[in-house]
Design a protein around this motif. Structure first.
Motif, PDB file in Angstrom:
ATOM      1  N   ASN A  69      43.287  29.682  38.859  1.00  0.00           N
ATOM      2  CA  ASN A  69      42.044  29.815  39.627  1.00  0.00           C
ATOM      3  C   ASN A  69      40.852  30.136  38.732  1.00  0.00           C
ATOM      4  OD1 ASN A  69      43.149  29.251  42.102  1.00  0.00           O
ATOM      5  ND2 ASN A  69      43.517  31.373  42.636  1.00  0.00           N
ATOM      6  N   SER A  70      41.068  30.943  37.715  1.00  0.00           N
ATOM      7  CA  SER A  70      39.974  31.287  36.802  1.00  0.00           C
ATOM      8  C   SER A  70      39.537  30.075  35.989  1.00  0.00           C
ATOM      9  CB  SER A  70      40.404  32.411  35.868  1.00  0.00           C
ATOM     10  OG  SER A  70      40.742  33.559  36.603  1.00  0.00           O
ATOM     11  N   VAL A  71      40.500  29.268  35.571  1.00  0.00           N
ATOM     12  CA  VAL A  71      40.164  28.052  34.811  1.00  0.00           C
ATOM     13  C   VAL A  71      39.357  27.102  35.686  1.00  0.00           C
ATOM     14  CG1 VAL A  71      41.154  26.017  33.696  1.00  0.00           C
ATOM     15  CG2 VAL A  71      42.144  28.261  33.272  1.00  0.00           C
ATOM     16  N   VAL A  72      39.765  26.924  36.929  1.00  0.00           N
ATOM     17  CA  VAL A  72      39.040  26.030  37.844  1.00  0.00           C
ATOM     18  C   VAL A  72      37.624  26.549  38.084  1.00  0.00           C
ATOM     19  CG1 VAL A  72      38.984  25.174  40.228  1.00  0.00           C
ATOM     20  CG2 VAL A  72      41.109  25.130  38.943  1.00  0.00           C
ATOM     21  N   ALA A  73      37.480  27.862  38.287  1.00  0.00           N
ATOM     22  CA  ALA A  73      36.150  28.438  38.512  1.00  0.00           C
ATOM     23  C   ALA A  73      35.274  28.285  37.271  1.00  0.00           C
ATOM     24  CB  ALA A  73      36.271  29.908  38.890  1.00  0.00           C
ATOM     25  N   PHE A  74      35.830  28.473  36.098  1.00  0.00           N
ATOM     26  CA  PHE A  74      35.077  28.351  34.855  1.00  0.00           C
ATOM     27  C   PHE A  74      34.591  26.921  34.634  1.00  0.00           C
ATOM     28  CE2 PHE A  74      35.009  27.806  30.178  1.00  0.00           C
ATOM     29  CZ  PHE A  74      34.020  28.725  29.876  1.00  0.00           C
ATOM     30  N   VAL A  75      35.492  25.960  34.777  1.00  0.00           N
ATOM     31  CA  VAL A  75      35.110  24.552  34.596  1.00  0.00           C
ATOM     32  C   VAL A  75      34.106  24.134  35.659  1.00  0.00           C
ATOM     33  CG1 VAL A  75      35.994  22.177  34.660  1.00  0.00           C
ATOM     34  CG2 VAL A  75      37.238  23.933  33.408  1.00  0.00           C
ATOM     35  N   GLY A  76      34.303  24.577  36.896  1.00  0.00           N
ATOM     36  CA  GLY A  76      33.355  24.262  37.964  1.00  0.00           C
ATOM     37  C   GLY A  76      31.979  24.833  37.705  1.00  0.00           C
TER      38      GLY A  76
ATOM     39  N   PRO B 128      42.860  41.550  50.681  1.00  0.00           N
ATOM     40  CA  PRO B 128      43.310  40.329  50.005  1.00  0.00           C
ATOM     41  C   PRO B 128      42.164  39.511  49.402  1.00  0.00           C
ATOM     42  CG  PRO B 128      44.348  40.493  52.156  1.00  0.00           C
ATOM     43  CD  PRO B 128      43.336  41.583  52.072  1.00  0.00           C
ATOM     44  N   ILE B 129      41.020  39.483  50.080  1.00  0.00           N
ATOM     45  CA  ILE B 129      39.874  38.741  49.537  1.00  0.00           C
ATOM     46  C   ILE B 129      39.397  39.407  48.250  1.00  0.00           C
ATOM     47  CG2 ILE B 129      37.454  38.164  49.933  1.00  0.00           C
ATOM     48  CD1 ILE B 129      38.180  37.758  52.890  1.00  0.00           C
ATOM     49  N   ARG B 130      39.311  40.734  48.256  1.00  0.00           N
ATOM     50  CA  ARG B 130      38.899  41.456  47.050  1.00  0.00           C
ATOM     51  C   ARG B 130      39.888  41.229  45.915  1.00  0.00           C
ATOM     52  NH1 ARG B 130      39.910  46.937  45.205  1.00  0.00           N
ATOM     53  NH2 ARG B 130      41.480  46.826  46.817  1.00  0.00           N
ATOM     54  N   GLU B 131      41.175  41.251  46.233  1.00  0.00           N
ATOM     55  CA  GLU B 131      42.203  41.050  45.212  1.00  0.00           C
ATOM     56  C   GLU B 131      42.119  39.645  44.612  1.00  0.00           C
ATOM     57  OE1 GLU B 131      45.008  42.287  42.694  1.00  0.00           O
ATOM     58  OE2 GLU B 131      44.081  43.553  44.211  1.00  0.00           O
ATOM     59  N   ASN B 132      41.880  38.643  45.451  1.00  0.00           N
ATOM     60  CA  ASN B 132      41.742  37.275  44.941  1.00  0.00           C
ATOM     61  C   ASN B 132      40.497  37.131  44.070  1.00  0.00           C
ATOM     62  OD1 ASN B 132      44.088  36.312  46.052  1.00  0.00           O
ATOM     63  ND2 ASN B 132      43.109  35.521  47.876  1.00  0.00           N
ATOM     64  N   LEU B 133      39.398  37.755  44.453  1.00  0.00           N
ATOM     65  CA  LEU B 133      38.184  37.691  43.633  1.00  0.00           C
ATOM     66  C   LEU B 133      38.385  38.385  42.287  1.00  0.00           C
ATOM     67  CD1 LEU B 133      35.384  38.273  46.282  1.00  0.00           C
ATOM     68  CD2 LEU B 133      35.935  36.154  45.103  1.00  0.00           C
ATOM     69  N   LEU B 134      39.075  39.521  42.279  1.00  0.00           N
ATOM     70  CA  LEU B 134      39.349  40.205  41.020  1.00  0.00           C
ATOM     71  C   LEU B 134      40.304  39.392  40.145  1.00  0.00           C
ATOM     72  CD1 LEU B 134      39.640  43.921  42.184  1.00  0.00           C
ATOM     73  CD2 LEU B 134      37.777  42.842  40.927  1.00  0.00           C
ATOM     74  N   THR B 135      41.241  38.674  40.769  1.00  0.00           N
ATOM     75  CA  THR B 135      42.148  37.809  40.013  1.00  0.00           C
ATOM     76  C   THR B 135      41.369  36.732  39.279  1.00  0.00           C
ATOM     77  OG1 THR B 135      43.957  38.211  41.549  1.00  0.00           O
ATOM     78  CG2 THR B 135      44.106  36.224  40.219  1.00  0.00           C
ATOM     79  N   VAL B 136      40.386  36.138  39.950  1.00  0.00           N
ATOM     80  CA  VAL B 136      39.565  35.105  39.312  1.00  0.00           C
ATOM     81  C   VAL B 136      38.660  35.716  38.253  1.00  0.00           C
ATOM     82  CG1 VAL B 136      37.724  33.436  39.711  1.00  0.00           C
ATOM     83  CG2 VAL B 136      39.639  33.541  41.278  1.00  0.00           C
ATOM     84  N   LEU B 137      38.036  36.839  38.555  1.00  0.00           N
ATOM     85  CA  LEU B 137      37.077  37.453  37.647  1.00  0.00           C
ATOM     86  C   LEU B 137      37.722  37.944  36.355  1.00  0.00           C
ATOM     87  CD1 LEU B 137      34.119  38.384  37.310  1.00  0.00           C
ATOM     88  CD2 LEU B 137      34.807  40.553  38.310  1.00  0.00           C
ATOM     89  N   PHE B 138      38.889  38.557  36.443  1.00  0.00           N
ATOM     90  CA  PHE B 138      39.536  39.136  35.266  1.00  0.00           C
ATOM     91  C   PHE B 138      40.607  38.232  34.654  1.00  0.00           C
ATOM     92  CE2 PHE B 138      38.259  43.197  37.458  1.00  0.00           C
ATOM     93  CZ  PHE B 138      37.183  43.413  36.625  1.00  0.00           C
ATOM     94  N   TRP B 139      40.675  36.993  35.063  1.00  0.00           N
ATOM     95  CA  TRP B 139      41.591  35.995  34.495  1.00  0.00           C
ATOM     96  C   TRP B 139      43.040  36.483  34.570  1.00  0.00           C
ATOM     97  CZ3 TRP B 139      40.297  31.229  32.094  1.00  0.00           C
ATOM     98  CH2 TRP B 139      38.931  30.934  32.135  1.00  0.00           C
TER      99      TRP B 139
END
Length: 185
Positions: A90-97, A50-61
């Protein structure tokens, strides 16, 4: 009579005493306790996917947050229908952060604390999507509503409710693993 506080027998008490004080013998471990340690480690290994899946979700938008967008039709009259679109929140939040942190390094401690909370909320969101109702957790908003209204949290789970959905999920996962094995060969 001796009391072993918080344990049912002497070997477990000695193991707990060893964990706290660092004294004692490791030979006092019994098989049940070793299997409990093994199960705990196994559950930690199961968190990797699940951690890997969440990281890939953020990385690949990847879109994960469903939003209903209105769709207007003007044929002969005015109609409004809603179309469900998944946004990559999540990707938008990570990008703005990342952009604001690159401009102002003083934000690193506060963003670290925010990142820890954001990670936990993200993991909670992925757990809520589980097919098995026993694996789901309560949402943040459910707990807030329970705190405000004073009503207890509760969901009725019927007997054998999750077996068919869980079997389908296991079959799908085994097919995916077989596909990966065939691609690797």
């Amino acid at each position: 009579k001796q009391f072993h506080v918080g344990t049912t027998n002497r070997p477990n008490f000695l193991t707990a005493h060893y964990a706290v004080h660092g004294e004692g013998s490791v030979d006092d471990l019994d098989l049940k306790l070793l299997m409990a340690y093994w199960d705990e480690l196994y559950e930690l290994v199961n968190l990797i996917d699940p951690i890997r899946e969440n990281l890939l979700t953020v990385l690949f938008w990847r879109g994960h947050y469903p939003v209903d967008f209105p769709h207007f039709k003007f044929k002969g009259g005015f109609e409004v229908s809603f179309q469900k679109v998944k946004l990559p929140l999540n990707s938008v939040v990570a990008f703005v952060g990342a952009i604001t942190m690159a401009e102002n390094f003083n934000l690193i401690p506060s963003y670290f604390c925010f990142g820890a909370a954001w990670f936990l909320l993200s993991m909670m969101g992925s757990r809520q999507k589980a097919e098995n109702p026993w694996e789901r957790c309560r949402s943040y908003w459910d707990m807030c509503a329970s705190l405000i209204t004073g009503k207890p949290l509760g969901e009725e789970i019927k007997a054998d409710e999750s077996f068919s959905a869980e079997d389908e999920a296991l079959k799908l996962k085994s097919v995916q693993v077989d596909d990966l094995d065939s691609q690797a060969q």
